[in-house]
Design an enzyme around this catalytic site. Structure first.
Site, mmCIF file in Angstrom:
data_model
loop_
_atom_site.group_PDB
_atom_site.id
_atom_site.type_symbol
_atom_site.label_atom_id
_atom_site.label_comp_id
_atom_site.label_asym_id
_atom_site.label_seq_id
_atom_site.Cartn_x
_atom_site.Cartn_y
_atom_site.Cartn_z
ATOM 1 N N THR A 105 0.878 -1.191 0.000
ATOM 2 C CA THR A 105 0.000 0.000 0.000
ATOM 3 C C THR A 105 0.910 1.235 0.000
ATOM 4 O OG1 THR A 105 -0.240 -0.088 2.419
ATOM 5 C CG2 THR A 105 -1.978 -1.109 1.101
ATOM 6 N N LYS A 126 3.928 -6.851 3.928
ATOM 7 C CA LYS A 126 3.669 -5.457 3.577
ATOM 8 C C LYS A 126 3.389 -4.696 4.855
ATOM 9 C CE LYS A 126 0.368 -3.331 3.370
ATOM 10 N NZ LYS A 126 -0.452 -2.468 4.322
ATOM 11 N N THR A 135 -0.578 -2.542 10.716
ATOM 12 C CA THR A 135 -1.116 -2.687 9.362
ATOM 13 C C THR A 135 -0.111 -3.460 8.610
ATOM 14 O OG1 THR A 135 -2.190 -0.600 9.302
ATOM 15 C CG2 THR A 135 -1.847 -1.629 7.222
ATOM 16 N N GLU A 175 6.896 4.772 7.144
ATOM 17 C CA GLU A 175 6.477 5.934 6.363
ATOM 18 C C GLU A 175 7.385 7.122 6.655
ATOM 19 O OE1 GLU A 175 1.841 4.710 5.655
ATOM 20 O OE2 GLU A 175 2.333 5.944 7.366
ATOM 21 N N ASN A 184 0.734 10.715 5.336
ATOM 22 C CA ASN A 184 -0.500 10.449 6.063
ATOM 23 C C ASN A 184 -1.531 11.548 5.961
ATOM 24 O OD1 ASN A 184 -0.311 7.764 7.271
ATOM 25 N ND2 ASN A 184 1.623 8.610 8.005
#
Lengths: 405, 405
Positions: B153, B179, B190, B276, B400
């Site tokens: 993602t 992932k 996640t 991220e 985000n």
């Protein structure tokens, strides 16, 4: 620019309190960074300090001094927190107090020290000492605004509030100032707050009053979940108004406490409104919990979630992130079918999924506002709690990545 | 670019596992977003799922199905998490499984569904169904790389690892893919991970193995403190190598478990390296605690502190922020005189203050590295714990704040 607050209002003098602000070059150039507050003889003083185990040297010394004497002076510097400095730091704090006491003709234990700024660097005591003569020469009841500016660190605006109330028909004044914008969290944060009144209040009543006020104000705000080593909130009652002495049995004591709470709440919300990089002022209200503790647990998990905070920054009604935060808050046997999630008046989640009448346009409308209420109804009890927080923006990262450089 | 990892290595085929990746347009255009994994008859499958109370529909359905049958197919989509979707979401997950089962000629309960992506939007079951014929037609043992790409993602790179080991003198293969890059935290995040081996492993031994491995790998990483509604880690043993069946009494079982842990740890660290906006890979090690729980408490408080994370991003040896985080971690009766703080081999704090031989240049040298060890010695016991995290950068906020738009 803080959310919903643009500039310091006029702050009223409080009889019995004189202040001065000086440029001592603790760290900054070309601005005041040292404040002396003089309290009239006979003033009473109550305080609440950080619970961080690594509490800073001035906190340790202020606690010691407060236990010995009624304070006559508060000595506050910005730019350097005198924290993480070990035994030399304690010595620095004590020498600063002694230097002021010598010039003012009081006992060193009648001076309370406060520091805020960078952690882990020695306090420049010599420079502070050099500024003390000027500080004492310039004391005035009308220097609240200058003092509120001098205690700022990453704050973008000075913070203060004044109000009056009547005790036995006599008008008394409350004026408060605070600093703080990052490292803000429950249990006091990088936050210094000073509230003074010319009311006369008996010592234990004064202490109860400030503790209750802090619990529902400064201990209900969070910017980034970080608590500081230096937080302090001080309440001074000079008695100079000549009003009757309040104890906790006096009929006007509840009104006095409510006024102190009002000042505390307004100051604490100003800190969130000026949260580092804040573009939103967010109220998180959790209802229907078994008890206060689990309401706070959910509220802080939501308020501290970087994903929720970045969605707030983006004005994105990405409510799934709020739900995920509620789900990981650690409540035992949470029945997700009972949970409701609201943004202001818009119900988003009900019966374990999206509310049938929810539209993205409704969520977007609320998210576009500067001030947002996130309301979470747990549906399992009667307790509720409210906290205040801000979003997580690019400016937060910039401010905290560049702070020391 | 992930920290210290540039591209997916070659992934070895695992006898008994065929995969395919398809573009089903679940959300993304022009890329694969649907994976079917076919497990040979007789394969055993063990799994660990998220503990988030709001677990997603596919998690609920996968748990149900796993309790009923040995799975023959895993059906994985990216782009949509099918979370926060209530009863309709459960129905969507079940319909997807049934659609695959009908084409593959098995029971719907022999299909495990997995979803990752945006929360709160209905799964486009029709588009998934339309891609299934192609998916089944293209199954191959050599599609691990394509599958590792299709489950991404916000990941910037596909993540996988292969290794071999010997069981009773017979070589078996382990290949894993994962992932995940944001919303990463203990107790699964996640994060989807699939590890397959052609070893033969008895069911309860397989379940013990994956639980232990997850506890020390995926449950020891954190990017932003947020846990997801969808996390899952699956371990498949096809037995197709013909090697002896392992149970927990077999002399090679410990070596097999160590190999699964190795794959899990490498995959979990890849998730942090690709956190991220991550520019640093940070190991937080807490030693000298009373027990494991308090070591983790301190480690996560440090790893989640936005102030620590922004200082890491700035390569700023602002160790006061680490100390403040240790101080607010909530350990009772922490004696700060006993605490030591190290960055790699550089001792910064000792005896309650800055170490005498510490220089800013030494701290800066470590902070300039891409990979940093923060070591905190509490000096009050024999327990220790290690977790892995990343920094907080402008890119984290951008990713985000822009994810849904």
């Amino acid at each position: 620019m803080p959310v919903g607050y643009s500039e310091l209002p006029e702050l009223s003098a409080v009889a019995g309190v004189r202040l001065s602000a000086q440029a001592a070059q603790v760290r900054y150039e070309g601005r005041d960074d040292l404040v002396v507050m003089e309290l009239a003889e006979g003033s009473r003083c109550a305080a609440v300090f950080t619970r961080n185990a690594f509490c800073a040297a001035p906190v340790i010394v202020a606690r010691e001094h407060l236990a010995q004497h009624a304070p006559r002076y508060l000595l506050i510097n910005s730019g350097n927190a005198n924290a993480g400095t070990g035994a030399p730091g304690l010595d620095d704090a004590r020498r600063s107090c002694a230097a002021l006491a010598k010039r003012a003709g009081c006992d060193a234990a009648q001076v309370l020290p406060f520091s805020t700024g960078v952690i882990g660097e020695r306090l420049p005591v010599q420079r502070i000492e050099s500024a003390l003569d000027g500080a004492l020469a310039n004391l005035s009841e009308n220097n609240w605004s200058a003092a509120a500016h001098a205690i700022m660190t990453t704050d973008t605006v000075a913070k203060g509030v004044s109000l009056t109330l009547s005790i036995d028909g006599q008008t008394v004044t409350l004026t408060g100032m605070a600093k703080g914008s990052g490292m803000i969290r429950p249990d006091m944060a990088t936050m210094l707050a000073y509230i003074a009144t010319d009311a006369a209040v008996e010592s234990s009543a004064l202490q109860n009053c400030i503790q209750q006020a802090v619990e529902q104000s400064f201990n209900r705000i969070t910017v980034d979940g970080d608590t500081s080593t230096n937080d302090a909130c001080v309440l001074v009652a000079t008695g100079a108004s000549g009003a009757a002495v309040l104890d906790d049995a006096h009929p006007d004591y509840p009104a006095f406490c409510a006024a102190v709470s009002e000042v505390s709440t307004r100051l604490s919300q100003l800190i969130v409104r000026d949260g580092e990089g804040a573009t939103k002022f967010v109220t998180v209200r959790v209802e229907g919990g078994h008890d206060s503790a689990e309401c706070l647990q959910v509220a802080y998990t939501v308020a501290h979630s970087p994903l929720v905070k970045t969605a707030l920054f983006a004005s994105d009604p990405n409510w799934g992130r709020i739900l995920a935060a509620v789900g990981r808050a650690g409540l035992s046997q949470l029945d997700i079918e009972q949970v409701e999630l609201w943004l202001d008046d818009v119900c988003i989640v009900r019966d374990g999924g999206v509310a049938q009448d929810y539209t993205e346009a409704d969520g977007q409308r609320v998210m576009n506002q500067d001030e947002i209420l996130i309301r979470i109804a747990l549906g399992r009890g009667a307790a509720s709690e409210t906290i205040w927080t801000s979003d997580l923006s690019h400016d937060y990262v910039s401010i905290n990545a560049d702070y020391r450089s």
